[in-house]
Scaffold this motif. Structure first.
Motif, PDB file in Angstrom:
ATOM      1  N   GLU A  66       0.859  -1.187   0.000  1.00  0.00           N
ATOM      2  CA  GLU A  66       0.000   0.000   0.000  1.00  0.00           C
ATOM      3  C   GLU A  66       0.891   1.231   0.000  1.00  0.00           C
ATOM      4  OE1 GLU A  66      -2.791   2.308   3.176  1.00  0.00           O
ATOM      5  OE2 GLU A  66      -3.289   0.196   2.825  1.00  0.00           O
ATOM      6  N   LEU A  67       0.673   2.116  -0.965  1.00  0.00           N
ATOM      7  CA  LEU A  67       1.441   3.353  -1.071  1.00  0.00           C
ATOM      8  C   LEU A  67       0.473   4.524  -1.090  1.00  0.00           C
ATOM      9  CD1 LEU A  67       4.039   2.337  -3.840  1.00  0.00           C
ATOM     10  CD2 LEU A  67       4.440   2.513  -1.372  1.00  0.00           C
ATOM     11  N   ASN A  68       0.640   5.443  -0.142  1.00  0.00           N
ATOM     12  CA  ASN A  68      -0.233   6.605  -0.047  1.00  0.00           C
ATOM     13  C   ASN A  68       0.523   7.851  -0.493  1.00  0.00           C
ATOM     14  OD1 ASN A  68      -2.041   8.631   0.672  1.00  0.00           O
ATOM     15  ND2 ASN A  68      -2.759   7.515   2.468  1.00  0.00           N
ATOM     16  N   PHE A  69       0.049   8.454  -1.589  1.00  0.00           N
ATOM     17  CA  PHE A  69       0.674   9.672  -2.122  1.00  0.00           C
ATOM     18  C   PHE A  69      -0.225  10.880  -1.883  1.00  0.00           C
ATOM     19  CE2 PHE A  69       2.539   6.216  -4.609  1.00  0.00           C
ATOM     20  CZ  PHE A  69       3.890   6.531  -4.575  1.00  0.00           C
ATOM     21  N   ASN A  70      -0.833  10.938  -0.713  1.00  0.00           N
ATOM     22  CA  ASN A  70      -1.737  12.025  -0.308  1.00  0.00           C
ATOM     23  C   ASN A  70      -3.034  12.016  -1.110  1.00  0.00           C
ATOM     24  OD1 ASN A  70       0.044  13.002   1.672  1.00  0.00           O
ATOM     25  ND2 ASN A  70       1.178  14.195   0.160  1.00  0.00           N
ATOM     26  N   ASN A  71      -3.023  12.510  -2.343  1.00  0.00           N
ATOM     27  CA  ASN A  71      -4.263  12.597  -3.115  1.00  0.00           C
ATOM     28  C   ASN A  71      -4.574  11.348  -3.927  1.00  0.00           C
ATOM     29  OD1 ASN A  71      -4.971  15.117  -2.176  1.00  0.00           O
ATOM     30  ND2 ASN A  71      -3.966  16.213  -3.865  1.00  0.00           N
TER      31      ASN A  71
END
Length: 275
Positions: free
Chosen positions: A16-21
């Motif tokens: 899981e990679l969260n790039f803010n938007n």
């Protein structure tokens, strides 16, 4: 009907990679059946391995590895998974992301099944980018996403235009009967049009040459087979229509900047995050 919040996909996340938007997940599906639901945000689903049946209020899809869907937000659907290993890659985008790049989703109703090989190529490149994540990954991924939405917009505009009978048929042949694409003459004969007319008119509807479209369709099929791990590189090269493994490897490396074997090793499963 249940709304699924960001990142919820009824499965075990390999990554899981969260790039803010926007959020990217590599997920093994663990539920044989998922009842009607919708997601908080628009998102892509790219089936990496296995099969999946999905239905919404307008149509249904029997998806195999290499299938790509784009769901608009609040697109209600349900799923059935056969009893086999099934793995999906998701790119979930918030409304703030679309606003930032001034992209409107008003012309996209429900879900779209996307066959365009250049959009699929973009998604495969995003998938590869997540496996080597670095300080440039967010920029690289967003550039690929912007190109994809530009192509989706073109697809919708072209679909609304009146098209000659051969346009849909040529896509069916390229995707389902690649043996008929070994020469321009044989393909034109199958379509019952002149080879020169086919060569000249194809770019009008697909924004690229016939040869380029066929090449990227073959590459995408090859990537799907590589991820599924069941066949050797030689077998894959032959199955997707390349002359030999060397030609396949060189072209693959040119397009992805990595060899097919290295791609397979880099994109294997990693540690699960259960959701």
């Amino acid at each position: 009907m249940q709304q699924l919040n960001q990142g919820k996909y009824y499965g075990a996340h390999n990554q899981e990679l969260n790039f803010n938007n926007f959020l990217i997940t590599d997920t093994v599906y663990t539920h044989d059946k998922v009842d009607w639901h919708y997601h908080e945000n628009p998102y892509f689903t790219f089936l990496l391995e296995g099969k999946l049946y999905e239905a919404n209020k307008k149509e249904d899809y029997y998806l195999e590895s290499g299938s790509l869907l784009f769901h608009n937000w609040q697109d209600a659907h349900h799923n059935i998974k056969p009893p086999e290993h099934t793995r999906g890659f998701h790119i979930e985008l918030t409304k703030d992301w679309f606003n930032c790049f001034d992209i409107s989703l008003l012309n996209i109703e429900g879900s779209l099944q996307l066959e365009n090989p250049f959009i699929k190529q973009n998604i495969y490149n995003i998938f590869l980018e997540t496996k080597k994540s670095n300080e440039f990954s967010k920029t690289n991924i967003e550039l690929l996403l912007l190109n994809s939405f530009s192509r989706i917009e073109t697809y919708i505009e072209t679909k609304e235009e009146k098209q000659p009978h051969w346009v849909n048929k040529v896509l069916e042949i390229i995707h389902d009967s690649p043996e008929l694409c070994m020469s321009l003459t044989s393909l034109a004969l199958e379509l019952n049009i002149h080879p020169v007319h086919l060569s000249r008119q194809f770019p009008k509807y697909f924004k690229t040459s016939l040869g380029n479209y066929i090449k990227y369709t073959r590459l995408n099929k090859a990537v799907s087979l590589i991820i599924n791990k069941g066949k050797s590189m030689t077998e894959i090269a032959v199955e997707v229509g390349f002359y030999d493994q060397s030609h396949f490897t060189n072209l693959f490396k040119k397009e992805f900047n990595i060899t097919p074997l290295a791609f397979r090793k880099k994109t294997q499963n990693v540690n699960f995050i259960q959701f």
